[in-house]
Design an enzyme around this catalytic site. Structure first.
Site, PDB file in Angstrom:
ATOM      1  N   GLU A 106      31.449 -24.801 -15.656  1.00 49.75           N
ATOM      2  CA  GLU A 106      31.700 -24.484 -17.047  1.00 49.75           C
ATOM      3  C   GLU A 106      30.905 -25.331 -18.022  1.00 49.75           C
ATOM      4  OE1 GLU A 106      35.973 -22.433 -17.328  1.00 49.75           O
ATOM      5  OE2 GLU A 106      35.959 -24.594 -17.421  1.00 49.75           O
ATOM      6  N   CYS A 128      28.679 -29.272 -24.000  1.00 46.21           N
ATOM      7  CA  CYS A 128      28.966 -30.133 -22.847  1.00 46.21           C
ATOM      8  C   CYS A 128      28.650 -29.333 -21.591  1.00 46.21           C
ATOM      9  CB  CYS A 128      30.440 -30.534 -22.877  1.00 46.21           C
ATOM     10  SG  CYS A 128      30.960 -31.446 -21.419  1.00 46.21           S
ATOM     11  N   CYS A 140      32.041 -32.755  -7.210  1.00 46.48           N
ATOM     12  CA  CYS A 140      31.469 -34.104  -7.286  1.00 46.48           C
ATOM     13  C   CYS A 140      31.907 -34.874  -6.053  1.00 46.48           C
ATOM     14  CB  CYS A 140      31.942 -34.835  -8.540  1.00 46.48           C
ATOM     15  SG  CYS A 140      31.192 -36.477  -8.732  1.00 46.48           S
ATOM     16  N   CYS A 148      36.528 -40.096  -8.060  1.00 49.21           N
ATOM     17  CA  CYS A 148      37.311 -40.980  -8.942  1.00 49.21           C
ATOM     18  C   CYS A 148      38.771 -40.514  -8.917  1.00 49.21           C
ATOM     19  CB  CYS A 148      36.751 -40.951 -10.361  1.00 49.21           C
ATOM     20  SG  CYS A 148      35.037 -41.507 -10.420  1.00 49.21           S
ATOM     21  N   CYS A 182      40.258 -37.954 -11.572  1.00 50.84           N
ATOM     22  CA  CYS A 182      39.364 -36.856 -11.970  1.00 50.84           C
ATOM     23  C   CYS A 182      39.564 -35.647 -11.074  1.00 50.84           C
ATOM     24  CB  CYS A 182      37.921 -37.330 -11.886  1.00 50.84           C
ATOM     25  SG  CYS A 182      36.732 -35.990 -12.154  1.00 50.84           S
ATOM     26  N   GLY A 191      30.554 -32.848 -12.366  1.00 50.56           N
ATOM     27  CA  GLY A 191      29.538 -33.493 -11.544  1.00 50.56           C
ATOM     28  C   GLY A 191      28.977 -34.777 -12.111  1.00 50.56           C
ATOM     29  N   GLU A 192      28.225 -35.469 -11.269  1.00 50.11           N
ATOM     30  CA  GLU A 192      27.597 -36.742 -11.635  1.00 50.11           C
ATOM     31  C   GLU A 192      26.093 -36.462 -11.829  1.00 50.11           C
ATOM     32  OE1 GLU A 192      28.202 -40.050 -12.420  1.00 50.11           O
ATOM     33  OE2 GLU A 192      26.016 -40.033 -12.506  1.00 50.11           O
ATOM     34  N   SER A 246      30.912 -44.549 -17.626  1.00 49.12           N
ATOM     35  CA  SER A 246      32.356 -44.436 -17.403  1.00 49.12           C
ATOM     36  C   SER A 246      32.871 -45.747 -16.824  1.00 49.12           C
ATOM     37  CB  SER A 246      32.635 -43.281 -16.437  1.00 49.12           C
ATOM     38  OG  SER A 246      32.263 -42.071 -17.034  1.00 49.12           O
ATOM     39  N   HIS A 276      36.210 -47.586 -17.507  1.00 53.98           N
ATOM     40  CA  HIS A 276      37.598 -47.319 -17.089  1.00 53.98           C
ATOM     41  C   HIS A 276      38.417 -48.500 -16.580  1.00 53.98           C
ATOM     42  CE1 HIS A 276      36.362 -43.286 -17.776  1.00 53.98           C
ATOM     43  NE2 HIS A 276      35.839 -43.056 -16.607  1.00 53.98           N
ATOM     44  N   CYS A 330      39.469 -32.091 -22.397  1.00 58.01           N
ATOM     45  CA  CYS A 330      39.207 -33.051 -21.329  1.00 58.01           C
ATOM     46  C   CYS A 330      40.202 -32.866 -20.188  1.00 58.01           C
ATOM     47  CB  CYS A 330      39.439 -34.448 -21.899  1.00 58.01           C
ATOM     48  SG  CYS A 330      38.032 -35.484 -21.875  1.00 58.01           S
TER      49      CYS A 330
HETATM   50  N1  SAH Z   1      30.294 -37.911 -13.565  1.00 59.31           N
HETATM   51  C1  SAH Z   1      30.022 -38.405 -14.855  1.00 59.31           C
HETATM   52  C2  SAH Z   1      30.070 -37.339 -15.936  1.00 59.31           C
HETATM   53  C3  SAH Z   1      31.166 -36.329 -15.882  1.00 59.31           C
HETATM   54  S1  SAH Z   1      32.739 -36.968 -16.066  1.00 59.31           S
HETATM   55  C4  SAH Z   1      30.949 -39.553 -15.201  1.00 59.31           C
HETATM   56  O1  SAH Z   1      31.881 -39.801 -14.435  1.00 59.31           O
HETATM   57  O2  SAH Z   1      30.700 -40.225 -16.200  1.00 59.31           O
HETATM   58  C5  SAH Z   1      32.860 -37.134 -17.826  1.00 59.31           C
HETATM   59  C6  SAH Z   1      33.973 -38.087 -18.254  1.00 59.31           C
HETATM   60  O3  SAH Z   1      35.286 -37.497 -18.102  1.00 59.31           O
HETATM   61  C7  SAH Z   1      33.976 -39.381 -17.487  1.00 59.31           C
HETATM   62  O4  SAH Z   1      34.065 -40.487 -18.365  1.00 59.31           O
HETATM   63  C8  SAH Z   1      35.239 -39.224 -16.678  1.00 59.31           C
HETATM   64  O5  SAH Z   1      35.707 -40.464 -16.270  1.00 59.31           O
HETATM   65  C9  SAH Z   1      36.165 -38.478 -17.617  1.00 59.31           C
HETATM   66  N2  SAH Z   1      37.343 -37.878 -16.970  1.00 59.31           N
HETATM   67  C10 SAH Z   1      37.454 -37.434 -15.708  1.00 59.31           C
HETATM   68  N3  SAH Z   1      38.693 -36.952 -15.458  1.00 59.31           N
HETATM   69  C11 SAH Z   1      39.383 -37.082 -16.609  1.00 59.31           C
HETATM   70  C12 SAH Z   1      40.726 -36.759 -16.991  1.00 59.31           C
HETATM   71  N4  SAH Z   1      41.571 -36.190 -16.134  1.00 59.31           N
HETATM   72  N5  SAH Z   1      41.115 -37.039 -18.268  1.00 59.31           N
HETATM   73  C13 SAH Z   1      40.244 -37.602 -19.137  1.00 59.31           C
HETATM   74  N6  SAH Z   1      38.972 -37.914 -18.822  1.00 59.31           N
HETATM   75  C14 SAH Z   1      38.541 -37.673 -17.579  1.00 59.31           C
HETATM   76 FE1  SF4 Z   2      34.685 -37.066 -11.843  1.00 60.60          FE
HETATM   77 FE2  SF4 Z   2      32.502 -38.236 -12.937  1.00 60.60          FE
HETATM   78 FE3  SF4 Z   2      33.997 -39.504 -11.041  1.00 60.60          FE
HETATM   79 FE4  SF4 Z   2      32.503 -37.391 -10.352  1.00 60.60          FE
HETATM   80  S1  SF4 Z   2      31.770 -39.358 -11.100  1.00 60.60           S
HETATM   81  S2  SF4 Z   2      34.617 -37.797  -9.697  1.00 60.60           S
HETATM   82  S3  SF4 Z   2      32.690 -36.097 -12.185  1.00 60.60           S
HETATM   83  S4  SF4 Z   2      34.655 -38.893 -13.122  1.00 60.60           S
END
Ligand code: SAH
Ligand code: SF4
Length: 373
Positions: free
Chosen positions: A91, A104, A111, A115, A118, A169-170, A223, A225, A343
Site C-alpha cells: 500500500e 508514503c 519485512c 521488530c 510492527c 518494508g525496510e 527508527s 524506539h 500508522c
Molecule cells: N522499515 C523502516 C521503514 C518502515 S517502518 C523502519 O523501520 O524505519 C516506518 C515506521 O513505522 C518505523 O518508525 C516503525 O518503527 C513504525 N511502526 C511500525 N509499527 C508501528 C505501529 N504498530 N505503530 C506505530 N508505528 C509503527
Molecule cells: Fe517493521 Fe520497519 Fe521493523 Fe521492518 S524494519 S519490521 S518494516 S519497523
C-alpha cells in the site's frame, strides 16, 4: 522478453537505448513522457521517431503495478492498494496538508527484520519490490490524483510534494532498487523532487546507511524506539547486529552529505515499555552528539500485539522533557483511521515465505508527513 521501462533510471535507460543505436536525448524524452506526463503508450509519444516507437513496441513496455483498491478518508487521506503478483499486495497513502502533499510508499512485500511492535514484521518477508513497483506507486498516485490530466497546471511534483519511504518494508534492505527509484524521484526529467523532500526511514542497517549517503543522500529518518541497547535489542532485533554506538556513528557520517542538517529519530510510544521520564533523559544523553529532531509515534495496536499505546499525557510529558533540552520534538497525528490508513493500520497482504505466522496479516504501519518536514 520485453523490458519494463519503469525499472530504469536515467543512466540505465540511456544505456539501454544506446544498445539500440539511440542517442542520450531519447532517454530524456522517454523519461519525460513516462514520469512527467504519465504516458504508457509509445504511440502517444509524438516527438519520438516512428521507427523508434515501432522498435519500443517490440522490446519494451511501461507497466506500473495494478491498483486494486483506492479509498478516500473523511480527512482527505487516500489509500492505494497495489497488486504486486503472487498473492502479495502493498500500500501507499497520500496525506494532503495545507502546504504539502506527502505520499508514503512501500519498498518490500513484508519485512524480514521482525521488530516486535510492527505488524509488517510479524507478516514475515516475501520479496523486494522492483524499481517499477516502487516508482509505480508515484506514477499511479499521480494518475489517481489528476496530476497528469490534460490542461492541468498541477504537475506531479506539485501535488505530491514529499515522498516518505515509510510504508511496508525496510528500504535499505532493498538498497539497489530503492536507490534507482530515488534517482527517478529526484530527476528533473522524471519527478523533480528536491532531496530534502524525500525521506528514507530505516531501522538501522549501518553499512547500507553509508551506501545511501554515498550513492543518493536524501533526508534520513531512523527508527530509534529505545534509549539503550538492552531494550532496543528486544524491540528492534537488528540492533543485535548494529548496536546503538554504531548506529549513531553512522548517523553522524550520514550528516556529512545529507541535504538536511539533522536526522529525524522516530520513537514509537509503548505504554510502560519505553515512555518513562528516566528513559527520556537517557535518550537525550544518548543522542547528545547527533544533530536531531524527534518524532514520537503513538503506537497503533494490531491483532495479537503485546503492547499498548502510551496515554496522551505520558506522550506529552515525554515530549516536554525533550523540548526542554532544546530538541525539536513533534508527535505524529493519526490520519485516515476511518479507512484503516493510520500508522499501524495499513492493509497490505503478504504470503509469508519466512513462515513467521500461519495467518495472513492485513495490517501494516504508516507514517504521516512529519518526517518529511
Ligand atoms: N522499515 C523502516 C521503514 C518502515 S517502518 C523502519 O523501520 O524505519 C516506518 C515506521 O513505522 C518505523 O518508525 C516503525 O518503527 C513504525 N511502526 C511500525 N509499527 C508501528 C505501529 N504498530 N505503530 C506505530 N508505528 C509503527
Ligand atoms: Fe517493521 Fe520497519 Fe521493523 Fe521492518 S524494519 S519490521 S518494516 S519497523
Amino acid at each position: 522478453m520485453a523490458i519494463n521501462l519503469l525499472d530504469l533510471d536515467a543512466a540505465s535507460l540511456t544505456a539501454f537505448l544506446a544498445g539500440h543505436g539511440q542517442k542520450p536525448f531519447r532517454a530524456r524524452q522517454l523519461l519525460r513522457w513516462m514520469h512527467r506526463f504519465g504516458q504508457s503508450d509509445f504511440d502517444a509519444m509524438t516527438d519520438l521517431a516512428r521507427s523508434l516507437r515501432e522498435k519500443l513496441h517490440e522490446i519494451a513496455l511501461v507497466r506500473p503495478p495494478t491498483v486494486v483498491a483506492d479509498r478516500l478518508s473523511d480527512d482527505g487521506t487516500r489509500k492505494f492498494l497495489f497488486d504486486v503478483g503472487g498473492g502479495n499486495a502493498v500500500e501507499s497513502v497520500f496525506i494532503p496538508e495545507d502546504d504539502r502533499g506527502t505520499l508514503c510508499i512501500s519498498t518490500q512485500a513484508g519485512c524480514a527484520l521482525d521488530c516486535s511492535f510492527c505488524s509488517t514484521g510479524k507478516q514475515g518477508f516475501n520479496r523486494n519490490l522492483t524499481v517499477a513497483e516502487i516508482i509505480g506507486q508515484l506514477w499511479q498516485a499521480g494518475h489517481a490524483l489528476g496530476a497528469y490530466q490534460c490542461g492541468t497546471t498541477q504537475t506531479p511534483e506539485r501535488l505530491i510534494s514529499n515522498v516518505v519511504l515509510m510504508g511496508m518494508g525496510e528500504p535499505l534492505a532493498n538498497l539497489d532498487n530503492t536507490v534507482m527509484a530515488l534517482r527517478l524521484m529526484l530527476d528533473d526529467n522524471a519527478y523533480g523532487l528536491s532531496r530534502r523532500r524525500v525521506t528514507v526511514s530505516t531501522s538501522g542497517l549501518v553499512p547500507a546507511m553509508d551506501r545511501l549517503r554515498d550513492e543518493c543522500p536524501v533526508a534520513l529518518a531512523v527508527s530509534l524506539h529505545a534509549p539503550n541497547d538492552g531494550l532496543r535489542d528486544e524491540l528492534v532485533p537488528i540492533n543485535r547486529k548494529y548496536p546503538l554506538s554504531q548506529l549513531l556513528a553512522a548517523c553522524r557520517r550520514y550528516l556529512d552529505k545529507a541535504p538536511r542538517d539533522f536526522v529525524t529519530f522516530e520513537y514509537v510510544m509503548l505504554d510502560g515499555v519505553n515512555d518513562s521520564d528516566a528513559q527520556a533523559h537517557e535518550l537525550l544523553a544518548l543522542t547528545r552528539d547527533v544533530p536531531c529532531k524527534f518524532n514520537l509515534i503513538p503506537f497503533n495496536p494490531f491483532p495479537g500485539s503485546p503492547y499498548r499505546r502510551s496515554p496522551q499525557l505520558r506522550i506529552r510529558r515525554f515530549a516536554e522533557i525533550l523540548l526542554a533540552a532544546g530538541v525539536v520534538t513533534t508527535t505524529r497525528k493519526t490520519r485516515g483511521d476511518d479507512i484503516d490508513a493510520a500508522c499501524g493500520q495499513l492493509a497490505g497482504q503478504v504470503l509469508d515465505r519466512t513462515q513467521r505466522t500461519s495467518r495472513r496479516s492485513f495490517a501494516i504501519h504508516l507514517q504521516a508527513g512529519e518526517a518529511g518536514r
